[in-house]
Design a protein around this motif. Sequence first.
Motif, PDB file in Angstrom:
ATOM      1  N   ILE A 168       7.852   6.079 -14.574  1.00 32.19           N
ATOM      2  CA  ILE A 168       7.280   7.394 -14.281  1.00 32.19           C
ATOM      3  C   ILE A 168       6.938   8.113 -15.578  1.00 32.19           C
ATOM      4  N   GLY A 169       5.656   8.366 -15.776  1.00 30.46           N
ATOM      5  CA  GLY A 169       5.184   9.083 -16.947  1.00 30.46           C
ATOM      6  C   GLY A 169       4.208  10.172 -16.587  1.00 30.46           C
ATOM      7  N   GLU A 170       4.198  10.546 -15.316  1.00 25.57           N
ATOM      8  CA  GLU A 170       3.317  11.597 -14.809  1.00 25.57           C
ATOM      9  C   GLU A 170       3.936  12.133 -13.524  1.00 25.57           C
ATOM     10  N   GLU A 171       3.342  13.186 -12.980  1.00 22.74           N
ATOM     11  CA  GLU A 171       3.864  13.746 -11.736  1.00 22.74           C
ATOM     12  C   GLU A 171       3.707  12.720 -10.614  1.00 22.74           C
ATOM     13  N   TYR A 172       4.783  12.552  -9.832  1.00 20.42           N
ATOM     14  CA  TYR A 172       4.795  11.535  -8.781  1.00 20.42           C
ATOM     15  C   TYR A 172       5.033  12.153  -7.423  1.00 20.42           C
ATOM     16  N   ASP A 173       4.264  11.693  -6.451  1.00 23.98           N
ATOM     17  CA  ASP A 173       4.504  11.993  -5.042  1.00 23.98           C
ATOM     18  C   ASP A 173       3.863  10.844  -4.263  1.00 23.98           C
ATOM     19  N   ARG A 174       4.630   9.798  -4.040  1.00 20.50           N
ATOM     20  CA  ARG A 174       4.096   8.565  -3.471  1.00 20.50           C
ATOM     21  C   ARG A 174       4.924   8.114  -2.273  1.00 20.50           C
ATOM     22  N   VAL A 175       4.223   7.691  -1.248  1.00 21.98           N
ATOM     23  CA  VAL A 175       4.859   7.261   0.003  1.00 21.98           C
ATOM     24  C   VAL A 175       4.642   5.760   0.158  1.00 21.98           C
ATOM     25  N   TYR A 176       5.734   4.997   0.079  1.00 19.81           N
ATOM     26  CA  TYR A 176       5.683   3.544   0.231  1.00 19.81           C
ATOM     27  C   TYR A 176       6.282   3.174   1.590  1.00 19.81           C
ATOM     28  N   LYS A 177       5.412   2.916   2.562  1.00 23.28           N
ATOM     29  CA  LYS A 177       5.911   2.498   3.868  1.00 23.28           C
ATOM     30  C   LYS A 177       6.255   1.012   3.822  1.00 23.28           C
ATOM     31  N   GLY A 178       7.387   0.671   4.416  1.00 24.74           N
ATOM     32  CA  GLY A 178       7.820  -0.719   4.450  1.00 24.74           C
ATOM     33  C   GLY A 178       8.576  -1.168   3.220  1.00 24.74           C
TER      34      GLY A 178
ATOM     35  N   GLU B 128      -4.694   9.547  -1.760  1.00 23.79           N
ATOM     36  CA  GLU B 128      -5.512   8.337  -1.670  1.00 23.79           C
ATOM     37  C   GLU B 128      -4.611   7.129  -1.460  1.00 23.79           C
ATOM     38  N   MET B 129      -4.978   6.276  -0.514  1.00 17.84           N
ATOM     39  CA  MET B 129      -4.249   5.038  -0.301  1.00 17.84           C
ATOM     40  C   MET B 129      -4.578   4.076  -1.440  1.00 17.84           C
ATOM     41  N   GLN B 130      -3.535   3.522  -2.061  1.00 18.11           N
ATOM     42  CA  GLN B 130      -3.696   2.588  -3.162  1.00 18.11           C
ATOM     43  C   GLN B 130      -2.778   1.392  -2.941  1.00 18.11           C
ATOM     44  N   THR B 131      -2.981   0.354  -3.732  1.00 13.12           N
ATOM     45  CA  THR B 131      -2.134  -0.834  -3.663  1.00 13.12           C
ATOM     46  C   THR B 131      -1.344  -0.943  -4.962  1.00 13.12           C
ATOM     47  N   GLU B 132      -0.047  -1.104  -4.835  1.00 11.30           N
ATOM     48  CA  GLU B 132       0.823  -1.185  -6.007  1.00 11.30           C
ATOM     49  C   GLU B 132       0.729  -2.572  -6.634  1.00 11.30           C
ATOM     50  N   ASP B 133       0.406  -2.625  -7.932  1.00 12.11           N
ATOM     51  CA  ASP B 133       0.308  -3.916  -8.611  1.00 12.11           C
ATOM     52  C   ASP B 133       1.499  -4.182  -9.526  1.00 12.11           C
ATOM     53  N   ARG B 134       2.490  -3.277  -9.487  1.00 13.12           N
ATOM     54  CA  ARG B 134       3.674  -3.438 -10.331  1.00 13.12           C
ATOM     55  C   ARG B 134       4.891  -3.843  -9.500  1.00 13.12           C
ATOM     56  N   SER B 135       5.738  -4.644 -10.085  1.00 13.97           N
ATOM     57  CA  SER B 135       7.015  -4.963  -9.447  1.00 13.97           C
ATOM     58  C   SER B 135       8.103  -3.993  -9.883  1.00 13.97           C
ATOM     59  N   VAL B 136       7.875  -3.314 -11.012  1.00 11.94           N
ATOM     60  CA  VAL B 136       8.818  -2.328 -11.536  1.00 11.94           C
ATOM     61  C   VAL B 136       8.060  -1.034 -11.787  1.00 11.94           C
ATOM     62  N   ILE B 137       8.563   0.074 -11.242  1.00 10.26           N
ATOM     63  CA  ILE B 137       7.902   1.369 -11.349  1.00 10.26           C
ATOM     64  C   ILE B 137       8.484   2.151 -12.530  1.00 10.26           C
TER      65      ILE B 137
ATOM     66  N   GLU C 158       0.838  -1.196   0.000  1.00  8.53           N
ATOM     67  CA  GLU C 158       0.000   0.000   0.000  1.00  8.53           C
ATOM     68  C   GLU C 158       0.872   1.244   0.000  1.00  8.53           C
ATOM     69  N   PHE C 159       0.388   2.261  -0.686  1.00 11.42           N
ATOM     70  CA  PHE C 159       1.119   3.526  -0.719  1.00 11.42           C
ATOM     71  C   PHE C 159       0.123   4.670  -0.764  1.00 11.42           C
ATOM     72  N   LEU C 160       0.586   5.825  -0.340  1.00 16.33           N
ATOM     73  CA  LEU C 160      -0.216   7.034  -0.428  1.00 16.33           C
ATOM     74  C   LEU C 160       0.126   7.744  -1.728  1.00 16.33           C
ATOM     75  N   ASN C 161      -0.844   7.844  -2.619  1.00 15.67           N
ATOM     76  CA  ASN C 161      -0.678   8.591  -3.862  1.00 15.67           C
ATOM     77  C   ASN C 161      -1.193  10.003  -3.628  1.00 15.67           C
ATOM     78  N   LYS C 162      -0.275  10.931  -3.425  1.00 14.27           N
ATOM     79  CA  LYS C 162      -0.669  12.296  -3.073  1.00 14.27           C
ATOM     80  C   LYS C 162      -1.185  13.098  -4.254  1.00 14.27           C
ATOM     81  N   MET C 163      -1.110  12.527  -5.458  1.00 10.94           N
ATOM     82  CA  MET C 163      -1.576  13.237  -6.633  1.00 10.94           C
ATOM     83  C   MET C 163      -3.059  12.990  -6.917  1.00 10.94           C
TER      84      MET C 163
END
Length: 340
Positions: free
Chosen positions: A257-267, A246-255, A235-240
């Motif tokens: 970037i093609g848009e503005e990013y501000d994401r908090v990945y705890k753990g 909004e809290m979301q769940t990451e479904d990718r193993s590789v990130i 889970e991460f906080l997508n501040k955009m």
Amino acid sequence: MKLTVLALSAFTASAFTTAPPPSFQTATSSVSTTSLFGSARALKKKSRAAWLELKYGSVDVASEASSAILTNDDGLEYVQLTSENGSTSKIYLYGGVVTSYKDADGTEFIAVRPDAKMDGSKPISGGLSHCWPQFGPGEIQQHGFARNVNWSIVEQSSDKVVLELVPSDYTKEMWDKEFRCEFTVSINDEQLDTNMAVTNTGDEDSFDFQAALHSYFTVSSLDQLEIAGSFEGKEFLNKMVGDEGEMQTEDRSVITIGEEYDRVYKGVNDPVLKDAGTGKSLSVLNTEGWEDTVLWNPYGNEGMGYNNFVCVESVKFDPVTLEGGASWTGTMALKPSKDE
């Protein structure tokens, strides 16, 4: 008084402003062949140094290390480390910030934004910038004060420097705690090692703090970049998204970037930057203390040079409580490799 623990949505990485022009990345102190120009530059540096001392306090260094301290054109002092194979790193005393790490091939891995101020007028926008004792907004100034005060050299050699930050009148006005921060940077043929040690030097009172290395990394271009790690399923906080994120769940193993990013990945604390443009990867090895990762990029902002850097920050977001005499350590290394 303890630092207020803010919701993840409260803080932002965008408060940092950018990296210096390329000339700052490679410049060392220069000597003019014209005595008149040399005299003018000397006067400028002397005046600038006096202004910096008045505003931020003097830089305390051991006498044997003084000859190894370099100065940029705006009066800020830095040291340069070199390994046996020619890998180099540059560390500024203002903010205690690492602004360059090059491998033996000359590949630069650390970014400083083109709009960065390299004169001490504001924190350097780029490098491995300290957020301490606060990350983001809160009871004291944004991201704390460690990034906009001078650190002192307590030990220095050709491949290692140890910097120290202790309370001053300036820091006590906003955070009246007894502390000692020690930041060690060393370089060898394989990697750049960093160690942040925080000690409560008081006898009785405890204090809370947050910490981060707001790390800017150079990329050839964002469309050539992939960031691997244990992101998938986290889970991460997508501040955009929305007003407060909004809290979301990451479904990718590789990130990517093609848009503005501000994401908090705890753990998540094992990111690897893979740059197809250079054919090299950079592993961010957080082995102690740093538990979380923030990804930030101001996509589309040409003034910040968005297409040539990404922030992959090593963070201890949950506050640490230190009793009198206790210490906390954050250990992070940067290890480059060539992709096959």
